[in-house]
Design an enzyme around this catalytic site. Sequence first.
Site, PDB file in Angstrom:
ATOM      1  N   HIS A 186     -24.029  65.254 -40.474  1.00  0.00           N
ATOM      2  CA  HIS A 186     -24.678  66.404 -39.839  1.00  0.00           C
ATOM      3  C   HIS A 186     -25.413  67.284 -40.835  1.00  0.00           C
ATOM      4  O   HIS A 186     -26.359  67.983 -40.473  1.00  0.00           O
ATOM      5  CB  HIS A 186     -23.688  67.166 -38.967  1.00  0.00           C
ATOM      6  CG  HIS A 186     -23.456  66.424 -37.690  1.00  0.00           C
ATOM      7  ND1 HIS A 186     -22.478  65.473 -37.582  1.00  0.00           N
ATOM      8  CD2 HIS A 186     -24.164  66.386 -36.544  1.00  0.00           C
ATOM      9  CE1 HIS A 186     -22.569  64.920 -36.392  1.00  0.00           C
ATOM     10  NE2 HIS A 186     -23.577  65.455 -35.739  1.00  0.00           N
ATOM     11  N   ARG A 292     -27.481  71.257 -30.414  1.00  0.00           N
ATOM     12  CA  ARG A 292     -26.102  70.962 -30.830  1.00  0.00           C
ATOM     13  C   ARG A 292     -25.329  72.275 -30.894  1.00  0.00           C
ATOM     14  O   ARG A 292     -25.295  72.946 -31.921  1.00  0.00           O
ATOM     15  CB  ARG A 292     -26.092  70.277 -32.201  1.00  0.00           C
ATOM     16  CG  ARG A 292     -26.598  68.846 -32.190  1.00  0.00           C
ATOM     17  CD  ARG A 292     -26.498  68.230 -33.584  1.00  0.00           C
ATOM     18  NE  ARG A 292     -26.591  66.785 -33.574  1.00  0.00           N
ATOM     19  CZ  ARG A 292     -27.721  66.093 -33.744  1.00  0.00           C
ATOM     20  NH1 ARG A 292     -28.860  66.725 -33.942  1.00  0.00           N
ATOM     21  NH2 ARG A 292     -27.705  64.776 -33.725  1.00  0.00           N
ATOM     22  N   ARG A 328     -26.013  70.786 -25.394  1.00  0.00           N
ATOM     23  CA  ARG A 328     -24.840  69.922 -25.377  1.00  0.00           C
ATOM     24  C   ARG A 328     -23.606  70.770 -25.637  1.00  0.00           C
ATOM     25  O   ARG A 328     -23.603  71.600 -26.557  1.00  0.00           O
ATOM     26  CB  ARG A 328     -24.969  68.850 -26.457  1.00  0.00           C
ATOM     27  CG  ARG A 328     -23.717  68.001 -26.560  1.00  0.00           C
ATOM     28  CD  ARG A 328     -23.872  66.896 -27.547  1.00  0.00           C
ATOM     29  NE  ARG A 328     -23.837  67.375 -28.921  1.00  0.00           N
ATOM     30  CZ  ARG A 328     -24.068  66.588 -29.968  1.00  0.00           C
ATOM     31  NH1 ARG A 328     -24.389  65.333 -29.782  1.00  0.00           N
ATOM     32  NH2 ARG A 328     -23.997  67.057 -31.178  1.00  0.00           N
ATOM     33  N   GLU A 427     -23.034  57.411 -25.823  1.00  0.00           N
ATOM     34  CA  GLU A 427     -22.920  57.178 -27.264  1.00  0.00           C
ATOM     35  C   GLU A 427     -21.687  56.362 -27.615  1.00  0.00           C
ATOM     36  O   GLU A 427     -21.299  56.284 -28.769  1.00  0.00           O
ATOM     37  CB  GLU A 427     -22.967  58.501 -28.034  1.00  0.00           C
ATOM     38  CG  GLU A 427     -21.983  59.544 -27.572  1.00  0.00           C
ATOM     39  CD  GLU A 427     -22.107  60.864 -28.319  1.00  0.00           C
ATOM     40  OE1 GLU A 427     -22.728  60.920 -29.382  1.00  0.00           O
ATOM     41  OE2 GLU A 427     -21.541  61.853 -27.830  1.00  0.00           O
ATOM     42  N   ASN A 450     -26.762  57.578 -32.849  1.00  0.00           N
ATOM     43  CA  ASN A 450     -25.997  57.694 -34.106  1.00  0.00           C
ATOM     44  C   ASN A 450     -24.568  57.201 -33.884  1.00  0.00           C
ATOM     45  O   ASN A 450     -24.070  56.332 -34.601  1.00  0.00           O
ATOM     46  CB  ASN A 450     -25.942  59.145 -34.592  1.00  0.00           C
ATOM     47  CG  ASN A 450     -27.311  59.755 -34.733  1.00  0.00           C
ATOM     48  OD1 ASN A 450     -28.273  59.033 -34.933  1.00  0.00           O
ATOM     49  ND2 ASN A 450     -27.415  61.063 -34.622  1.00  0.00           N
ATOM     50  N   ASP A 451     -23.927  57.783 -32.866  1.00  0.00           N
ATOM     51  CA  ASP A 451     -22.558  57.348 -32.590  1.00  0.00           C
ATOM     52  C   ASP A 451     -22.540  55.977 -31.938  1.00  0.00           C
ATOM     53  O   ASP A 451     -21.645  55.166 -32.205  1.00  0.00           O
ATOM     54  CB  ASP A 451     -21.841  58.379 -31.710  1.00  0.00           C
ATOM     55  CG  ASP A 451     -21.272  59.506 -32.545  1.00  0.00           C
ATOM     56  OD1 ASP A 451     -20.710  59.218 -33.613  1.00  0.00           O
ATOM     57  OD2 ASP A 451     -21.416  60.675 -32.157  1.00  0.00           O
ATOM     58  N   ARG A 461     -20.461  56.024 -39.715  1.00  0.00           N
ATOM     59  CA  ARG A 461     -21.788  56.579 -40.030  1.00  0.00           C
ATOM     60  C   ARG A 461     -21.778  57.456 -41.271  1.00  0.00           C
ATOM     61  O   ARG A 461     -22.811  57.805 -41.807  1.00  0.00           O
ATOM     62  CB  ARG A 461     -22.343  57.349 -38.820  1.00  0.00           C
ATOM     63  CG  ARG A 461     -21.514  58.543 -38.420  1.00  0.00           C
ATOM     64  CD  ARG A 461     -21.930  59.097 -37.068  1.00  0.00           C
ATOM     65  NE  ARG A 461     -22.889  60.186 -37.162  1.00  0.00           N
ATOM     66  CZ  ARG A 461     -23.249  60.961 -36.156  1.00  0.00           C
ATOM     67  NH1 ARG A 461     -22.767  60.752 -34.948  1.00  0.00           N
ATOM     68  NH2 ARG A 461     -24.101  61.937 -36.311  1.00  0.00           N
ATOM     69  N   CYS A 498     -31.575  60.733 -27.995  1.00  0.00           N
ATOM     70  CA  CYS A 498     -31.585  61.901 -28.867  1.00  0.00           C
ATOM     71  C   CYS A 498     -30.956  61.611 -30.231  1.00  0.00           C
ATOM     72  O   CYS A 498     -30.840  62.493 -31.058  1.00  0.00           O
ATOM     73  CB  CYS A 498     -30.911  63.098 -28.199  1.00  0.00           C
ATOM     74  SG  CYS A 498     -29.170  62.830 -27.898  1.00  0.00           S
TER      75      CYS A 498
HETATM   76  C1  PEP Z   1     -25.635  60.825 -31.610  1.00  0.00           C
HETATM   77  O1  PEP Z   1     -24.456  60.491 -31.762  1.00  0.00           O
HETATM   78  O2  PEP Z   1     -26.583  60.022 -31.639  1.00  0.00           O
HETATM   79  C2  PEP Z   1     -25.981  62.223 -31.372  1.00  0.00           C
HETATM   80  C3  PEP Z   1     -27.195  62.584 -31.036  1.00  0.00           C
HETATM   81  O3  PEP Z   1     -25.014  63.147 -31.564  1.00  0.00           O
HETATM   82  P1  PEP Z   1     -24.461  63.587 -33.009  1.00  0.00           P
HETATM   83  O4  PEP Z   1     -25.382  62.996 -34.034  1.00  0.00           O
HETATM   84  O5  PEP Z   1     -24.451  65.060 -33.025  1.00  0.00           O
HETATM   85  O6  PEP Z   1     -23.106  62.985 -33.023  1.00  0.00           O
HETATM   86 MG    MG Z   2     -22.834  61.845 -31.258  1.00  0.00          MG
END
Ligand code: PEP
Ligand code: MG
Length: 536
Positions: A186, A292, A328, A427, A450-451, A461, A498
Site C-alpha cells: 500500500h 480506500r 470502499r 478479489e 492485486n488480491d 503480494r 480497480c
Molecule cells: C485489490 O486487491 O486489487 C485492491 C484494489 O484492493 P487493495 O489493493 O487495497 O487490497
Molecule cells: Mg484488495
Amino acid sequence: MIILQGIGASEGLAIAEPFYLEKIDLSVTELDNQNQDVELKRFQDALVKAEKQLDELYLKTKEINEESAEVFEVHKMLIRDLDFTEGVEALIKKGKNAEYAVDSTALKYQKLLEAMDNEIMQARSADVLDIRNRLIKILKQIEDVNTVPTEKFILLSEELLPSEIVKFDKRQVAGIVSKVGSITSHAAILARTLNIPFVVGLNRFDEIPHFGIIALDGQTGEVIINPDKKKTEYYHKKIIEVEKLQKELEGYRGKKAITKSGKKVIIGANIGNVQEVDLVIENDADAVGLFRSEFIYLDSNDYPSENKQFAIYKNVLSKLAPKNVIIRTLDIGADKVVDYFKLGKEDNPALGYRAIRICLNEPEIFKTQLRALYRASKYGNLSIMFPMITHIEQVSEIKEIIKEVKQELDQENIAYDHDIQLGIMIETPAAVMISDKLAGMVDFFSIGTNDLTQYTLACDRMNSKISMLFNQGHESVLNMIALTAKNAHKAGIWVGICGESAGDLSLLDFYLEHNIDELSVSPSKVLRLKKAIIEK
Ligand code: PEP
Ligand code: MG
C-alpha cells in the site's frame, strides 16, 4: 558512482539529496507514584525546549514559505494552551509520569477535536499529535533525527508504511527508496497515486549513504549513489522529457475514453484521502472507482468517529459531484496495520482477520462507518463497495446491517440517498467462482486484481523474493476476470477493475474484448489510459 538495482514500484525519475527516515519509538509507559516536583519540572523544561524548537522551525520555514511557517505558530499556541498544560499537570499531581500525562491529555484533546463536525478543528487533531510527539521526544531525550529538510529530498526507509508517507508534504518528496516492500504494497500504491517515483526491494539498501546525491528511476528500479556528470545530465534530461509527455497528455483532458469502434470505458481514479480529490479533477477522471477508506483509519490514533468520517466523505462527495464516487468500506489487515485495532500477530495475515471479516465481527465499527457514509450520501453521487467477499452470507449480513442503519437514520429524521448503489470487490477466487450468485445480490462488481492475483497464484503480494511470480496478466487471473465479467453482464450489472493491472496497457485489448465497463487507476495514469483507449 555506485549503481544498485531494486524494483520499480512507481514510475518517474528523481535526483536529490537523501533523507533517512529513522524509526523512533514514541510509545509511552504509564508509571504511578512518581515524584511530582521532578515530573512537573521535566514537563516545564520540555515545554520551554519545544517552544525553542518551534521558534527555530518557524524562522527556517518562513524563509521558504511564510504560509507554511504559520503551522509552527499554531503549535506554539497549542503547547501553551491552559487546558492542555493544566490537564497534564493534574495527572502529574496524581503521581503519573510526565510522558504518560502528556500522552493521555493529548489523546483526550484529539478525540474531542475529531468528534467535532468541523474540518478545521478536525485538522487540528493532527497538530495535537505533532505536539504530543515533540514533547515525548524531548522527555525521552530522543534527538530529533527526523527533522525534515526544507529542500526536495529522496526519502530512504527500511520499510515505508502508508501512514508514514501521508505525514510528509508530498511536494517535498522527490522520490522514495525502501529496502523491503513490493509493487502492490500500500505504500507503493500511495506513491503511485501521489506520483512519487518509488523503488522497493533494494537489497543493498544499507550501502546508501545518508548524504550526497541519489538518483532513482521508479520504472527500472535503478538507484544511483552519487551519479557522475554523464548520469546526472541524463537524469535531468529525462525529467524534462517526462514533463513533456505529461504536457502532451494534457491534450486528452476533457475527452471521453471511447475506442474507434465506439466502445466506451469509464476511467476511474483510485484515491485514499481528501487531498487526492484535486488529483482526480486535475487528471480529469470520470469517477472515483476506489476510495480506500482505510487510510482514514491508518491516519488516526484511535477509531475515527462518525462525525470525523462524515465530514471527510461529505467533502469528497461534494467536491466531486456529480461524478460517481465508490467508497470502499474499511479494508485493514495484512500490510495495512492499525495499532489501535489491536489485531495481534497472525501467521497468515493475508488469509486472516481482515477487511469485511472484521467489520462483520465488530458491527459497531462497521455501523459507525456506514452511518457516516449514508449521512454524507446526500452531498454527491455515492456508491459503496465491500472488500474481501468470499461467502454469499456475508453479502446478506451486510444488507441486514445496512437496513438497520437506514432505520436508525429514518428514526432520527436524517436525510440520505435511498438509491445508493452497493457493490462488492471480486478479489478472491471464491468470489469469482460464485459470481453468478453474487451478481444477483448487488449493483456492481469491482475486480481487485492485486488480491485476486495474490490468492489465485498463491503468491504473497508483499514478498519481493517471489515478485517474479506475481503476474497480474497470468492466464489464470485473466480467466477469473473473464468469468466475473460474463456473470456480471448476464445478471445485468456492470463490472470494473480497480486493482493495479487496470492501468496495464498490455492488457487493454483483453479488457475491451470482455467489455469491462470501468477501469480505475492511480490519478497519474488516467490520461495515459484515456489516450490508449481513444487510439484503439
Ligand atoms: C485489490 O486487491 O486489487 C485492491 C484494489 O484492493 P487493495 O489493493 O487495497 O487490497
Ligand atoms: Mg484488495
